[in-house]
Design a protein around this motif. Structure first.
Motif, PDB file in Angstrom:
ATOM      1  N   PRO A   1      25.174  71.020  40.355  1.00  0.00           N
ATOM      2  CA  PRO A   1      23.815  71.497  40.617  1.00  0.00           C
ATOM      3  C   PRO A   1      23.089  70.667  41.684  1.00  0.00           C
ATOM      4  N   PHE A   2      23.361  69.385  41.745  1.00  0.00           N
ATOM      5  CA  PHE A   2      22.716  68.526  42.733  1.00  0.00           C
ATOM      6  C   PHE A   2      23.194  68.874  44.140  1.00  0.00           C
ATOM      7  N   SER A   3      24.484  69.139  44.322  1.00  0.00           N
ATOM      8  CA  SER A   3      24.981  69.501  45.656  1.00  0.00           C
ATOM      9  C   SER A   3      24.441  70.870  46.071  1.00  0.00           C
ATOM     10  N   ASP A   4      24.277  71.788  45.132  1.00  0.00           N
ATOM     11  CA  ASP A   4      23.689  73.088  45.440  1.00  0.00           C
ATOM     12  C   ASP A   4      22.227  72.923  45.862  1.00  0.00           C
ATOM     13  N   LEU A   5      21.510  72.037  45.215  1.00  0.00           N
ATOM     14  CA  LEU A   5      20.126  71.746  45.585  1.00  0.00           C
ATOM     15  C   LEU A   5      20.063  71.172  47.003  1.00  0.00           C
ATOM     16  N   LEU A   6      20.954  70.263  47.338  1.00  0.00           N
ATOM     17  CA  LEU A   6      20.987  69.693  48.689  1.00  0.00           C
ATOM     18  C   LEU A   6      21.293  70.758  49.735  1.00  0.00           C
ATOM     19  N   ASP A   7      22.213  71.677  49.437  1.00  0.00           N
ATOM     20  CA  ASP A   7      22.525  72.767  50.371  1.00  0.00           C
ATOM     21  C   ASP A   7      21.303  73.644  50.616  1.00  0.00           C
ATOM     22  N   ARG A   8      20.579  73.983  49.556  1.00  0.00           N
ATOM     23  CA  ARG A   8      19.364  74.794  49.708  1.00  0.00           C
ATOM     24  C   ARG A   8      18.317  74.060  50.538  1.00  0.00           C
ATOM     25  N   MET A   9      18.181  72.771  50.315  1.00  0.00           N
ATOM     26  CA  MET A   9      17.188  71.992  51.070  1.00  0.00           C
ATOM     27  C   MET A   9      17.559  71.898  52.540  1.00  0.00           C
ATOM     28  N   ARG A  10      18.835  71.732  52.856  1.00  0.00           N
ATOM     29  CA  ARG A  10      19.275  71.686  54.255  1.00  0.00           C
ATOM     30  C   ARG A  10      19.006  73.010  54.950  1.00  0.00           C
ATOM     31  N   ALA A  11      19.338  74.110  54.275  1.00  0.00           N
ATOM     32  CA  ALA A  11      19.104  75.438  54.853  1.00  0.00           C
ATOM     33  C   ALA A  11      17.604  75.688  55.050  1.00  0.00           C
ATOM     34  N   ASP A  12      16.790  75.291  54.089  1.00  0.00           N
ATOM     35  CA  ASP A  12      15.346  75.484  54.217  1.00  0.00           C
ATOM     36  C   ASP A  12      14.769  74.660  55.366  1.00  0.00           C
ATOM     37  N   ARG A  13      15.293  73.481  55.561  1.00  0.00           N
ATOM     38  CA  ARG A  13      14.810  72.650  56.664  1.00  0.00           C
ATOM     39  C   ARG A  13      15.059  73.329  58.009  1.00  0.00           C
ATOM     40  N   VAL A  14      16.271  73.819  58.215  1.00  0.00           N
ATOM     41  CA  VAL A  14      16.608  74.484  59.475  1.00  0.00           C
ATOM     42  C   VAL A  14      15.824  75.787  59.610  1.00  0.00           C
ATOM     43  N   ARG A  15      15.686  76.529  58.517  1.00  0.00           N
ATOM     44  CA  ARG A  15      14.924  77.784  58.528  1.00  0.00           C
ATOM     45  C   ARG A  15      13.484  77.529  58.963  1.00  0.00           C
ATOM     46  N   MET A  16      12.858  76.516  58.407  1.00  0.00           N
ATOM     47  CA  MET A  16      11.469  76.225  58.747  1.00  0.00           C
ATOM     48  C   MET A  16      11.338  75.707  60.178  1.00  0.00           C
ATOM     49  N   GLN A  17      12.311  74.941  60.660  1.00  0.00           N
ATOM     50  CA  GLN A  17      12.262  74.465  62.040  1.00  0.00           C
ATOM     51  C   GLN A  17      12.390  75.630  63.019  1.00  0.00           C
ATOM     52  N   LEU A  18      13.303  76.553  62.749  1.00  0.00           N
ATOM     53  CA  LEU A  18      13.456  77.721  63.624  1.00  0.00           C
ATOM     54  C   LEU A  18      12.210  78.610  63.572  1.00  0.00           C
ATOM     55  N   LEU A  19      11.684  78.828  62.398  1.00  0.00           N
ATOM     56  CA  LEU A  19      10.467  79.621  62.236  1.00  0.00           C
ATOM     57  C   LEU A  19       9.326  79.005  63.051  1.00  0.00           C
ATOM     58  N   SER A  20       9.195  77.703  62.982  1.00  0.00           N
ATOM     59  CA  SER A  20       8.158  76.996  63.722  1.00  0.00           C
ATOM     60  C   SER A  20       8.379  77.099  65.234  1.00  0.00           C
ATOM     61  N   ALA A  21       9.628  76.955  65.679  1.00  0.00           N
ATOM     62  CA  ALA A  21       9.928  77.037  67.117  1.00  0.00           C
ATOM     63  C   ALA A  21       9.628  78.431  67.659  1.00  0.00           C
ATOM     64  N   PHE A  22      10.014  79.463  66.934  1.00  0.00           N
ATOM     65  CA  PHE A  22       9.759  80.831  67.390  1.00  0.00           C
ATOM     66  C   PHE A  22       8.266  81.124  67.421  1.00  0.00           C
ATOM     67  N   ALA A  23       7.535  80.684  66.406  1.00  0.00           N
ATOM     68  CA  ALA A  23       6.085  80.893  66.374  1.00  0.00           C
ATOM     69  C   ALA A  23       5.399  80.114  67.499  1.00  0.00           C
ATOM     70  N   ALA A  24       5.867  78.904  67.776  1.00  0.00           N
ATOM     71  CA  ALA A  24       5.283  78.099  68.858  1.00  0.00           C
ATOM     72  C   ALA A  24       5.534  78.749  70.216  1.00  0.00           C
ATOM     73  N   ALA A  25       6.727  79.301  70.407  1.00  0.00           N
ATOM     74  CA  ALA A  25       7.035  79.968  71.678  1.00  0.00           C
ATOM     75  C   ALA A  25       6.145  81.199  71.864  1.00  0.00           C
ATOM     76  N   ARG A  26       5.960  81.965  70.825  1.00  0.00           N
ATOM     77  CA  ARG A  26       5.101  83.151  70.916  1.00  0.00           C
ATOM     78  C   ARG A  26       3.661  82.756  71.206  1.00  0.00           C
ATOM     79  N   SER A  27       3.189  81.749  70.504  1.00  0.00           N
ATOM     80  CA  SER A  27       1.826  81.272  70.719  1.00  0.00           C
ATOM     81  C   SER A  27       1.638  80.754  72.145  1.00  0.00           C
ATOM     82  N   THR A  28       2.632  80.053  72.657  1.00  0.00           N
ATOM     83  CA  THR A  28       2.561  79.533  74.025  1.00  0.00           C
ATOM     84  C   THR A  28       2.520  80.676  75.037  1.00  0.00           C
ATOM     85  N   ALA A  29       3.329  81.710  74.812  1.00  0.00           N
ATOM     86  CA  ALA A  29       3.330  82.857  75.718  1.00  0.00           C
ATOM     87  C   ALA A  29       1.964  83.531  75.741  1.00  0.00           C
TER      88      ALA A  29
END
Length: 178
Positions: A36-64
């Motif tokens: 269960p701990f390794s599954d939790l770490l996998d979810r946290m890693r995926a969420d980190r990348v998901r939020m970074q990409l979401l932020s980058a796409f939103a920042a690019a749109r806002s900049t445009a």
């Protein structure tokens, strides 16, 4: 009094059997807790990348929109050239000529190195290596989906539709990665 002295002398420490029993119990508890701990770490890693990409796409749109100038986001492993692997990182750049690469170094607005964690991979939808926003915030071309995978299992997605709306989701159950 002789009885208390005898008991005091015999209670100096624990026996080897007691120590082995305690280590065995701890090992059993650790074996139960690791999956269960390794599954939790996998979810946290995926969420980190998901939020970074979401932020980058939103920042690019806002900049445009704020600069009234086309802005693109593409996968990049060096911060200067576009690639296809979103796991390596991404860059945001001014894109007046609708180029597949930044025209000059000064056009690069931001570079985000990708996650260097073992097993994290982000894959963009086929035929869509970059995301380009017009001055009004709309996205050119077809919808973009970036799947975030950990250890070969899709854990999250980031989607951008033609109107420029950016959204993401964490998958309730891991699915096969593309």
């Amino acid at each position: 009094m002789p009885i208390t002295r005898t008991l005091a002398r015999k209670s100096h420490g624990i026996s080897l059997v007691q120590l082995l029993l305690a280590v065995g119990i701890l090992a059993t508890l650790a074996a139960i807790a690791v999956p269960p701990f390794s599954d939790l770490l996998d979810r946290m890693r995926a969420d980190r990348v998901r939020m970074q990409l979401l932020s980058a796409f939103a920042a690019a749109r806002s900049t445009a929109i704020t600069r009234r100038h086309p802005v693109s986001v593409c996968a990049s492993d060096d911060g200067h050239h576009c690639t296809r692997d979103w796991s390596a990182g991404w860059l945001i750049y001014l894109d007046p000529g609708q180029d597949a690469q930044p025209a000059a170094r000064q056009d690069v607005l931001h570079y985000q190195p990708g996650p260097r964690q073992q097993g994290v991979h982000a894959v963009g939808s086929a035929g869509r290596p970059a995301l380009r926003f017009a001055a009004n915030g709309r996205s050119f071309g077809s919808n973009l989906t970036v799947a975030v995978c950990v250890r070969g299992r899709r854990r999250a997605e980031v989607r951008v539709n033609n109107s420029g709306r950016v959204r993401s989701q964490t998958l309730p159950e891991p699915a096969p990665c593309p």
